[in-house]
Design a protein around this motif. Structure first.
Motif, PDB file in Angstrom:
ATOM      1  N   HIS A   1       0.824  -1.208   0.000  1.00  0.00           N
ATOM      2  CA  HIS A   1       0.000   0.000   0.000  1.00  0.00           C
ATOM      3  C   HIS A   1       0.863   1.265   0.000  1.00  0.00           C
ATOM      4  O   HIS A   1       0.517   2.271  -0.626  1.00  0.00           O
ATOM      5  N   LYS A   2       1.992   1.199   0.690  1.00  0.00           N
ATOM      6  CA  LYS A   2       2.894   2.349   0.728  1.00  0.00           C
ATOM      7  C   LYS A   2       3.463   2.629  -0.665  1.00  0.00           C
ATOM      8  O   LYS A   2       3.530   3.778  -1.094  1.00  0.00           O
ATOM      9  N   VAL A   3       3.845   1.565  -1.378  1.00  0.00           N
ATOM     10  CA  VAL A   3       4.356   1.726  -2.738  1.00  0.00           C
ATOM     11  C   VAL A   3       3.271   2.315  -3.633  1.00  0.00           C
ATOM     12  O   VAL A   3       3.520   3.252  -4.409  1.00  0.00           O
ATOM     13  N   LEU A   4       2.066   1.788  -3.539  1.00  0.00           N
ATOM     14  CA  LEU A   4       0.973   2.293  -4.364  1.00  0.00           C
ATOM     15  C   LEU A   4       0.655   3.754  -4.056  1.00  0.00           C
ATOM     16  O   LEU A   4       0.385   4.547  -4.963  1.00  0.00           O
ATOM     17  N   ALA A   5       0.698   4.119  -2.787  1.00  0.00           N
ATOM     18  CA  ALA A   5       0.432   5.505  -2.406  1.00  0.00           C
ATOM     19  C   ALA A   5       1.512   6.441  -2.950  1.00  0.00           C
ATOM     20  O   ALA A   5       1.209   7.532  -3.452  1.00  0.00           O
ATOM     21  N   GLU A   6       2.760   6.008  -2.880  1.00  0.00           N
ATOM     22  CA  GLU A   6       3.855   6.841  -3.392  1.00  0.00           C
ATOM     23  C   GLU A   6       3.770   6.962  -4.915  1.00  0.00           C
ATOM     24  O   GLU A   6       4.040   8.034  -5.470  1.00  0.00           O
ATOM     25  N   ARG A   7       3.391   5.875  -5.581  1.00  0.00           N
ATOM     26  CA  ARG A   7       3.218   5.943  -7.040  1.00  0.00           C
ATOM     27  C   ARG A   7       2.095   6.903  -7.406  1.00  0.00           C
ATOM     28  O   ARG A   7       2.209   7.679  -8.348  1.00  0.00           O
ATOM     29  N   ALA A   8       0.997   6.867  -6.656  1.00  0.00           N
ATOM     30  CA  ALA A   8      -0.118   7.770  -6.918  1.00  0.00           C
ATOM     31  C   ALA A   8       0.294   9.220  -6.682  1.00  0.00           C
ATOM     32  O   ALA A   8      -0.039  10.103  -7.476  1.00  0.00           O
ATOM     33  N   THR A   9       1.017   9.461  -5.608  1.00  0.00           N
ATOM     34  CA  THR A   9       1.494  10.813  -5.313  1.00  0.00           C
ATOM     35  C   THR A   9       2.394  11.316  -6.432  1.00  0.00           C
ATOM     36  O   THR A   9       2.257  12.455  -6.894  1.00  0.00           O
ATOM     37  N   LEU A  10       3.303  10.479  -6.877  1.00  0.00           N
ATOM     38  CA  LEU A  10       4.214  10.865  -7.948  1.00  0.00           C
ATOM     39  C   LEU A  10       3.465  11.094  -9.257  1.00  0.00           C
ATOM     40  O   LEU A  10       3.740  12.054  -9.973  1.00  0.00           O
ATOM     41  N   ALA A  11       2.500  10.253  -9.554  1.00  0.00           N
ATOM     42  CA  ALA A  11       1.712  10.408 -10.781  1.00  0.00           C
ATOM     43  C   ALA A  11       0.872  11.678 -10.726  1.00  0.00           C
ATOM     44  O   ALA A  11       0.776  12.413 -11.720  1.00  0.00           O
ATOM     45  N   ASN A  12       0.266  11.956  -9.584  1.00  0.00           N
ATOM     46  CA  ASN A  12      -0.524  13.184  -9.437  1.00  0.00           C
ATOM     47  C   ASN A  12       0.356  14.421  -9.562  1.00  0.00           C
ATOM     48  O   ASN A  12      -0.052  15.427 -10.159  1.00  0.00           O
ATOM     49  N   ARG A  13       1.552  14.348  -8.996  1.00  0.00           N
ATOM     50  CA  ARG A  13       2.485  15.464  -9.083  1.00  0.00           C
ATOM     51  C   ARG A  13       2.884  15.705 -10.536  1.00  0.00           C
ATOM     52  O   ARG A  13       2.966  16.832 -10.979  1.00  0.00           O
ATOM     53  N   ALA A  14       3.098  14.622 -11.275  1.00  0.00           N
ATOM     54  CA  ALA A  14       3.484  14.744 -12.680  1.00  0.00           C
ATOM     55  C   ALA A  14       2.315  15.262 -13.526  1.00  0.00           C
ATOM     56  O   ALA A  14       2.511  16.048 -14.444  1.00  0.00           O
ATOM     57  N   ALA A  15       1.105  14.836 -13.189  1.00  0.00           N
ATOM     58  CA  ALA A  15      -0.074  15.249 -13.967  1.00  0.00           C
ATOM     59  C   ALA A  15      -0.373  16.724 -13.784  1.00  0.00           C
ATOM     60  O   ALA A  15      -0.810  17.395 -14.714  1.00  0.00           O
ATOM     61  N   THR A  16      -0.115  17.230 -12.588  1.00  0.00           N
ATOM     62  CA  THR A  16      -0.387  18.648 -12.324  1.00  0.00           C
ATOM     63  C   THR A  16       0.809  19.523 -12.648  1.00  0.00           C
ATOM     64  O   THR A  16       0.706  20.749 -12.607  1.00  0.00           O
ATOM     65  N   GLY A  17       1.944  18.899 -12.924  1.00  0.00           N
ATOM     66  CA  GLY A  17       3.155  19.663 -13.211  1.00  0.00           C
ATOM     67  C   GLY A  17       3.776  20.283 -11.980  1.00  0.00           C
ATOM     68  O   GLY A  17       4.582  21.188 -12.050  1.00  0.00           O
ATOM     69  N   GLU A  18       3.412  19.765 -10.836  1.00  0.00           N
ATOM     70  CA  GLU A  18       3.882  20.297  -9.561  1.00  0.00           C
ATOM     71  C   GLU A  18       5.276  19.786  -9.239  1.00  0.00           C
ATOM     72  O   GLU A  18       5.574  18.612  -9.446  1.00  0.00           O
ATOM     73  N   ALA A  19       6.123  20.631  -8.725  1.00  0.00           N
ATOM     74  CA  ALA A  19       7.456  20.219  -8.274  1.00  0.00           C
ATOM     75  C   ALA A  19       7.365  19.852  -6.797  1.00  0.00           C
ATOM     76  O   ALA A  19       6.421  20.197  -6.099  1.00  0.00           O
ATOM     77  N   ALA A  20       8.367  19.128  -6.337  1.00  0.00           N
ATOM     78  CA  ALA A  20       8.350  18.668  -4.939  1.00  0.00           C
ATOM     79  C   ALA A  20       8.476  19.791  -3.960  1.00  0.00           C
ATOM     80  O   ALA A  20       8.842  20.848  -4.103  1.00  0.00           O
TER      81      ALA A  20
END
Length: 85
Positions: free
Chosen positions: A66-85
């Motif tokens: 679940h932790k891996v899936l959550a991190e993948r979702a966070t990274l994908a959402n960040r990429a989709a919105t063009g947001e930087a860390a």
């Protein structure tokens, strides 16, 4: 007999250009939480290879997955919105 010639100059001539760019380093830094989560999942999977899966082992595996899936979702959402860390 022909002498063996070193190609050190040819190999190291481009060494400064072989370093990662700032953009590549930033991308790695943004993916660091995902990499850490994947390593944790791998550790749990390795630990479960040589023993029967107990309730605790299954819980650790689910949490790591679940932790891996959550991190993948966070990274994908960040990429989709063009947001930087």
């Amino acid at each position: 007999m022909e002498p063996i010639v070193t190609v050190q100059d040819a190999v190291t001539a481009f060494a400064p250009y072989m370093e990662p760019t700032d953009a590549e380093l930033d991308a790695i830094e943004q993916e660091a939480p995902l990499i850490a989560a994947e390593l944790e999942l791998l550790d749990v999977q390795i630990a479960l290879l040589d023993r029967p899966a107990s309730a605790l082992g299954q819980r650790k595996l689910r949490r790591a997955t679940h932790k891996v899936l959550a991190e993948r979702a966070t990274l994908a959402n960040r990429a989709a919105t063009g947001e930087a860390a």
